[in-house]
Design a protein around this motif. Structure first.
Motif, PDB file in Angstrom:
ATOM      1  N   LEU A   1     -54.512 -13.268 -29.582  1.00  0.00           N
ATOM      2  CA  LEU A   1     -53.199 -12.559 -29.686  1.00  0.00           C
ATOM      3  C   LEU A   1     -53.273 -11.451 -30.070  1.00  0.00           C
ATOM      4  CD1 LEU A   1     -50.395 -12.770 -28.419  1.00  0.00           C
ATOM      5  CD2 LEU A   1     -49.985 -14.742 -29.615  1.00  0.00           C
ATOM      6  N   GLU A   2     -53.759 -11.296 -31.192  1.00  0.00           N
ATOM      7  CA  GLU A   2     -53.791 -10.384 -32.619  1.00  0.00           C
ATOM      8  C   GLU A   2     -54.320  -8.701 -31.890  1.00  0.00           C
ATOM      9  OE1 GLU A   2     -53.378 -12.832 -36.928  1.00  0.00           O
ATOM     10  OE2 GLU A   2     -55.757 -11.768 -35.781  1.00  0.00           O
ATOM     11  N   GLN A   3     -55.286  -9.324 -31.217  1.00  0.00           N
ATOM     12  CA  GLN A   3     -55.977  -8.623 -30.245  1.00  0.00           C
ATOM     13  C   GLN A   3     -55.547  -7.295 -29.094  1.00  0.00           C
ATOM     14  OE1 GLN A   3     -59.886  -8.921 -29.699  1.00  0.00           O
ATOM     15  NE2 GLN A   3     -60.039  -6.846 -28.482  1.00  0.00           N
ATOM     16  N   ILE A   4     -54.690  -8.525 -28.662  1.00  0.00           N
ATOM     17  CA  ILE A   4     -54.131  -8.154 -27.445  1.00  0.00           C
ATOM     18  C   ILE A   4     -52.690  -7.179 -28.155  1.00  0.00           C
ATOM     19  CG2 ILE A   4     -52.199  -7.916 -25.939  1.00  0.00           C
ATOM     20  CD1 ILE A   4     -53.629 -10.855 -25.088  1.00  0.00           C
ATOM     21  N   VAL A   5     -51.689  -8.008 -29.698  1.00  0.00           N
ATOM     22  CA  VAL A   5     -50.435  -7.358 -29.677  1.00  0.00           C
ATOM     23  C   VAL A   5     -51.042  -5.843 -30.941  1.00  0.00           C
ATOM     24  CG1 VAL A   5     -48.877  -7.001 -31.991  1.00  0.00           C
ATOM     25  CG2 VAL A   5     -49.264  -9.005 -30.117  1.00  0.00           C
ATOM     26  N   HIS A   6     -52.657  -5.470 -31.303  1.00  0.00           N
ATOM     27  CA  HIS A   6     -52.930  -4.616 -31.613  1.00  0.00           C
ATOM     28  C   HIS A   6     -53.451  -3.383 -31.292  1.00  0.00           C
ATOM     29  CE1 HIS A   6     -56.029  -2.087 -34.016  1.00  0.00           C
ATOM     30  NE2 HIS A   6     -55.300  -2.472 -35.169  1.00  0.00           N
ATOM     31  N   ASN A   7     -54.222  -4.097 -29.362  1.00  0.00           N
ATOM     32  CA  ASN A   7     -54.483  -2.623 -28.822  1.00  0.00           C
ATOM     33  C   ASN A   7     -53.207  -2.173 -27.771  1.00  0.00           C
ATOM     34  OD1 ASN A   7     -56.634  -3.224 -28.853  1.00  0.00           O
ATOM     35  ND2 ASN A   7     -57.397  -4.830 -26.878  1.00  0.00           N
TER      36      ASN A   7
ATOM     37  N   ALA B   1     -49.858   2.463 -27.529  1.00  0.00           N
ATOM     38  CA  ALA B   1     -48.707   3.083 -27.620  1.00  0.00           C
ATOM     39  C   ALA B   1     -48.587   4.760 -28.745  1.00  0.00           C
ATOM     40  CB  ALA B   1     -47.201   2.098 -28.547  1.00  0.00           C
ATOM     41  N   LEU B   2     -48.995   4.123 -29.768  1.00  0.00           N
ATOM     42  CA  LEU B   2     -49.342   5.808 -31.430  1.00  0.00           C
ATOM     43  C   LEU B   2     -49.875   6.117 -30.220  1.00  0.00           C
ATOM     44  CD1 LEU B   2     -49.974   3.675 -33.799  1.00  0.00           C
ATOM     45  CD2 LEU B   2     -47.574   4.239 -33.528  1.00  0.00           C
ATOM     46  N   GLN B   3     -51.153   5.813 -29.576  1.00  0.00           N
ATOM     47  CA  GLN B   3     -51.597   7.300 -29.078  1.00  0.00           C
ATOM     48  C   GLN B   3     -50.604   8.361 -27.563  1.00  0.00           C
ATOM     49  OE1 GLN B   3     -54.948   5.203 -27.400  1.00  0.00           O
ATOM     50  NE2 GLN B   3     -56.276   5.331 -29.696  1.00  0.00           N
ATOM     51  N   ALA B   4     -49.747   7.607 -27.284  1.00  0.00           N
ATOM     52  CA  ALA B   4     -49.377   7.613 -25.864  1.00  0.00           C
ATOM     53  C   ALA B   4     -48.036   8.650 -26.920  1.00  0.00           C
ATOM     54  CB  ALA B   4     -47.951   7.599 -25.005  1.00  0.00           C
ATOM     55  N   LEU B   5     -47.533   8.164 -27.821  1.00  0.00           N
ATOM     56  CA  LEU B   5     -46.643   9.614 -29.275  1.00  0.00           C
ATOM     57  C   LEU B   5     -46.685  10.335 -29.718  1.00  0.00           C
ATOM     58  CD1 LEU B   5     -44.554   5.950 -30.979  1.00  0.00           C
ATOM     59  CD2 LEU B   5     -43.619   7.784 -29.002  1.00  0.00           C
ATOM     60  N   ASP B   6     -48.116  10.546 -29.431  1.00  0.00           N
ATOM     61  CA  ASP B   6     -48.748  11.358 -29.814  1.00  0.00           C
ATOM     62  C   ASP B   6     -48.241  13.356 -29.611  1.00  0.00           C
ATOM     63  OD1 ASP B   6     -50.091  10.965 -32.431  1.00  0.00           O
ATOM     64  OD2 ASP B   6     -52.312  10.681 -31.644  1.00  0.00           O
TER      65      ASP B   6
ATOM     66  N   GLN C   1     -42.432  -7.596 -26.058  1.00  0.00           N
ATOM     67  CA  GLN C   1     -42.946  -6.783 -25.503  1.00  0.00           C
ATOM     68  C   GLN C   1     -42.837  -5.310 -26.813  1.00  0.00           C
ATOM     69  OE1 GLN C   1     -38.548  -5.900 -23.681  1.00  0.00           O
ATOM     70  NE2 GLN C   1     -39.879  -6.182 -21.464  1.00  0.00           N
ATOM     71  N   VAL C   2     -43.724  -4.127 -26.277  1.00  0.00           N
ATOM     72  CA  VAL C   2     -43.911  -2.639 -26.802  1.00  0.00           C
ATOM     73  C   VAL C   2     -43.920  -2.230 -25.865  1.00  0.00           C
ATOM     74  CG1 VAL C   2     -46.229  -2.294 -27.964  1.00  0.00           C
ATOM     75  CG2 VAL C   2     -46.113  -4.587 -27.864  1.00  0.00           C
ATOM     76  N   ALA C   3     -42.922  -1.689 -26.848  1.00  0.00           N
ATOM     77  CA  ALA C   3     -41.844   0.155 -26.100  1.00  0.00           C
ATOM     78  C   ALA C   3     -42.506   1.315 -26.397  1.00  0.00           C
ATOM     79  CB  ALA C   3     -40.362  -0.613 -25.606  1.00  0.00           C
ATOM     80  N   ASP C   4     -42.512   2.282 -26.121  1.00  0.00           N
ATOM     81  CA  ASP C   4     -42.582   3.424 -26.656  1.00  0.00           C
ATOM     82  C   ASP C   4     -41.607   4.299 -26.313  1.00  0.00           C
ATOM     83  OD1 ASP C   4     -44.620   5.120 -24.792  1.00  0.00           O
ATOM     84  OD2 ASP C   4     -46.234   2.961 -24.870  1.00  0.00           O
ATOM     85  N   THR C   5     -40.984   5.568 -26.618  1.00  0.00           N
ATOM     86  CA  THR C   5     -41.271   6.904 -26.082  1.00  0.00           C
ATOM     87  C   THR C   5     -41.983   7.959 -25.720  1.00  0.00           C
ATOM     88  OG1 THR C   5     -40.573   7.437 -28.346  1.00  0.00           O
ATOM     89  CG2 THR C   5     -38.936   5.975 -27.344  1.00  0.00           C
ATOM     90  N   GLY C   6     -43.175   7.576 -25.623  1.00  0.00           N
ATOM     91  CA  GLY C   6     -43.874   8.452 -25.053  1.00  0.00           C
ATOM     92  C   GLY C   6     -43.944   8.928 -23.576  1.00  0.00           C
ATOM     93  N   PRO C   7     -45.412  10.150 -23.229  1.00  0.00           N
ATOM     94  CA  PRO C   7     -44.322  10.308 -21.851  1.00  0.00           C
ATOM     95  C   PRO C   7     -44.906   9.106 -20.425  1.00  0.00           C
ATOM     96  CG  PRO C   7     -46.615  10.354 -21.991  1.00  0.00           C
ATOM     97  CD  PRO C   7     -46.478   9.800 -23.954  1.00  0.00           C
ATOM     98  N   GLY C   8     -44.869   7.998 -20.846  1.00  0.00           N
ATOM     99  CA  GLY C   8     -44.828   6.646 -20.080  1.00  0.00           C
ATOM    100  C   GLY C   8     -46.295   7.110 -19.100  1.00  0.00           C
ATOM    101  N   ILE C   9     -45.855   6.088 -18.200  1.00  0.00           N
ATOM    102  CA  ILE C   9     -46.679   5.786 -16.818  1.00  0.00           C
ATOM    103  C   ILE C   9     -46.682   6.238 -15.479  1.00  0.00           C
ATOM    104  CG2 ILE C   9     -48.868   4.454 -15.955  1.00  0.00           C
ATOM    105  CD1 ILE C   9     -47.940   2.470 -18.960  1.00  0.00           C
ATOM    106  N   ALA C  10     -47.543   7.494 -14.894  1.00  0.00           N
ATOM    107  CA  ALA C  10     -46.789   8.431 -13.513  1.00  0.00           C
ATOM    108  C   ALA C  10     -47.129   6.931 -12.587  1.00  0.00           C
ATOM    109  CB  ALA C  10     -48.057   9.244 -13.553  1.00  0.00           C
ATOM    110  N   PRO C  11     -46.459   7.066 -11.262  1.00  0.00           N
ATOM    111  CA  PRO C  11     -46.135   5.228 -10.684  1.00  0.00           C
ATOM    112  C   PRO C  11     -47.529   5.675  -9.865  1.00  0.00           C
ATOM    113  CG  PRO C  11     -44.045   7.486  -9.981  1.00  0.00           C
ATOM    114  CD  PRO C  11     -44.779   7.947 -11.315  1.00  0.00           C
TER     115      PRO C  11
END
Ligand code: ADP
Length: 478
Positions: free
Chosen positions: A371-377, A382-387, A410-420
């Motif tokens: 579980l820790e690994q999932i959340v960490h990943n 998310a951090l990479q997307a926020l870059d 839920q892990v939510a970020d305000t990065g570019p998102g994922i294309a459909p």
């Protein structure tokens, strides 16, 4: 804050201890002064009593001689007066004093004059046949040789007070500010009813400023050392934890890699198998080459089958590891906090605003490390997307709740998102849009989540960004 409190406390204690010492020294000095002045007063009474006793034996001439010699032995006795029978005192006050002395049977004070520079008074003793009066110089009656304080420089003021009049024995330093110590005591003499009053004022400048400065600097140094030590400790702990997560991640990634390979190689192997079998059938139509070709084809078929079997076994081992970590009750919010704690320096460096919104406490049944690994990943992704977005728009929010009997993180970020068109592929092994990406992280997370009886899904965040939703069975705690 702690430094301020400790410094203030230490300074108050130091000041208090200094004041206590100064007060004790003052009281000792004041008591010594009182004793010395009392001894002198008693001495005056003794001189008068001796004069009164000696007189019946003394010839008129001799008595005068004794009286004159007294001043050389006792410098404070300025003169001795006597009233022989039939004579009169030169002033009415001496007559009154003699009358009182006759009634009270002890020496009596007369003509007190504190206005004179050195202070003077007379001491009268009624006796038979002649009465005596001593003229005493107050200043000279102080035994300076035994005095415990330096008279000019001592800060203690000593006065003799009688009926509202005061004679300053020692000037001291009195300004009316700072801390004030006082000492009042009657002289131990009935005939000379003076009060010994001593006053000592301690100014702010006399507080132990040097020691206080040393104390506050010492506290600052100790606290700075402590906080540096604590920072170092938590940095070390974080590094160790990251190493552990990294090691587990590497192991799991290897497993995932094997699973990916199995998945990828299975297809070509199947094709080899089909083609070889077809070739075998074709060769069967050419009888000349048949024995050799058949043998070769048989070998190829056998090799391909063996390879497929090996891969299948590898896949089975990876997907259902024999030695799995036992499931336990895990608090989702706690796991999220731990993961955020590990990534705190990363978040800070990128200027990411982080929030955990826990609607309900969610206890799930899970393998803690997985579980820790999932959340960490998910957080690392998310951090990479926020870059990829402006520093002012970087937000990472973790939502935790319980919905339909499942624990949800839920892990939510305000990065570019994922294309459909990308969305359906993100959980596939080796799928990546990142330069240098391996494309195994999400695939591994999904495998781990499914292995714990849960699910991992990806969707778009509103108004922008991506959300990864992990659901896990809740723990039915009794
Ligand atoms: P890698 O990170 O090595 O690319 P992952 O399996 O972790 O592999 O991710 C696969 C892909 O999913 C990424 O390359 C990226 O395109 C997409 N992805 C994952 N997380 C996010 C996210 N938070 N925002 C946008 N895209 C994401």
């Amino acid at each position: 804050m702690l430094w301020l409190v400790l410094s203030a406390l230490g300074c108050v204690l130091l000041a208090h201890s200094e004041l206590t010492q100064l007060r004790e020294a003052f009281e000792t000095d004041a008591r010594i002064s009182h004793r010395l002045l009392s001894q002198r007063a008693v001495q005056h009474e003794a001189v008068l009593a001796t004069l009164a006793l000696l007189q019946p034996k003394a010839q008129p001439g001799d008595a005068d001689a004794v009286e004159q010699r007294l001043s050389s032995v006792y410098p404070q006795i300025l003169s001795v007066q006597r009233r022989d029978p039939g004579e009169n005192w030169p002033s009415a006050s001496l007559v009154d004093a003699e009358n009182t002395s006759r009634q009270t049977r002890h020496a009596v004070l007369a003509n007190l004059d504190f206005s004179a520079q050195r202070g003077r008074y007379q001491l009268v003793l009624a006796a038979q046949p002649s009465s005596f009066a001593l003229l005493i110089d107050v200043y000279a009656s102080v035994p300076w040789n035994d005095w415990s304080m330096p008279v000019q420089s001592s800060p203690v003021r000593v006065t003799l007070v009688q009926a509202g009049k005061a004679f300053v024995v020692q000037p001291g330093r009195v300004t009316g500010s700072g801390w004030r110590f006082e000492f009042h005591k009657h002289l131990a003499s009935v005939s000379q009813p003076f009060d010994v009053v001593a006053v000592r004022e301690v100014g702010w400048s006399e507080l132990p400023w040097g020691l206080m400065a040393v104390w506050t600097s010492l506290m600052a140094a100790v606290l700075a050392g402590l906080s540096a030590w604590q920072r170092q400790r938590s940095a070390r702990r974080r590094a160790e934890e990251l190493l552990r997560v990294g090691q587990v991640a590497r192991l799991n990634t290897l497993g995932e890699l094997a699973a990916g390979m199995a998945h990828e190689l299975n297809q070509p192997l199947t094709a080899i198998l089909a083609n070889t079998q077809a070739a075998k059938r074709l060769l069967q139509d050419d009888p000349d080459e048949m024995p050799a070709a058949l043998q070769a084809m048989d070998q190829a078929v056998a090799q391909a089958r063996r390879a497929a079997e090996v891969l299948a076994r590898l896949r089975r081992t990876v997907e259902q590891p024999n030695v799995a970590e036992p499931s336990q009750v895990v608090d989702l919010a706690q796991v999220a906090r731990n993961a955020l704690d590990l990534l705190e320096p990363e978040c800070k460096r990128r200027g990411v605003t982080v929030a955990i919104v826990a609607k309900h406490p969610a206890q799930v049944l899970a393998e803690r490390v997985a579980l820790e690994q999932i959340v960490h990943n998910l957080m690392t992704n998310a951090l990479q997307a926020l870059d990829l977005v402006a520093a002012t728009e970087r937000q990472l929010t973790i939502h935790i709740e319980v919905a339909s009997g499942m624990g949800v993180l839920q892990v939510a970020d305000t990065g570019p998102g994922i294309a459909p068109d990308t969305l359906p592929h993100v959980f596939e092994p080796f799928f990546t849009t990142r330069e240098g990406g391996l494309g195994l992280g999400l695939s591994l997370c999904e495998t781990l989540a499914t292995g714990m009886g849960g699910q991992l899904r990806a969707h778009a965040n509103a108004p922008r960004g991506a959300v990864f939703t992990l659901t896990l069975p809740t723990a039915h705690t009794p």
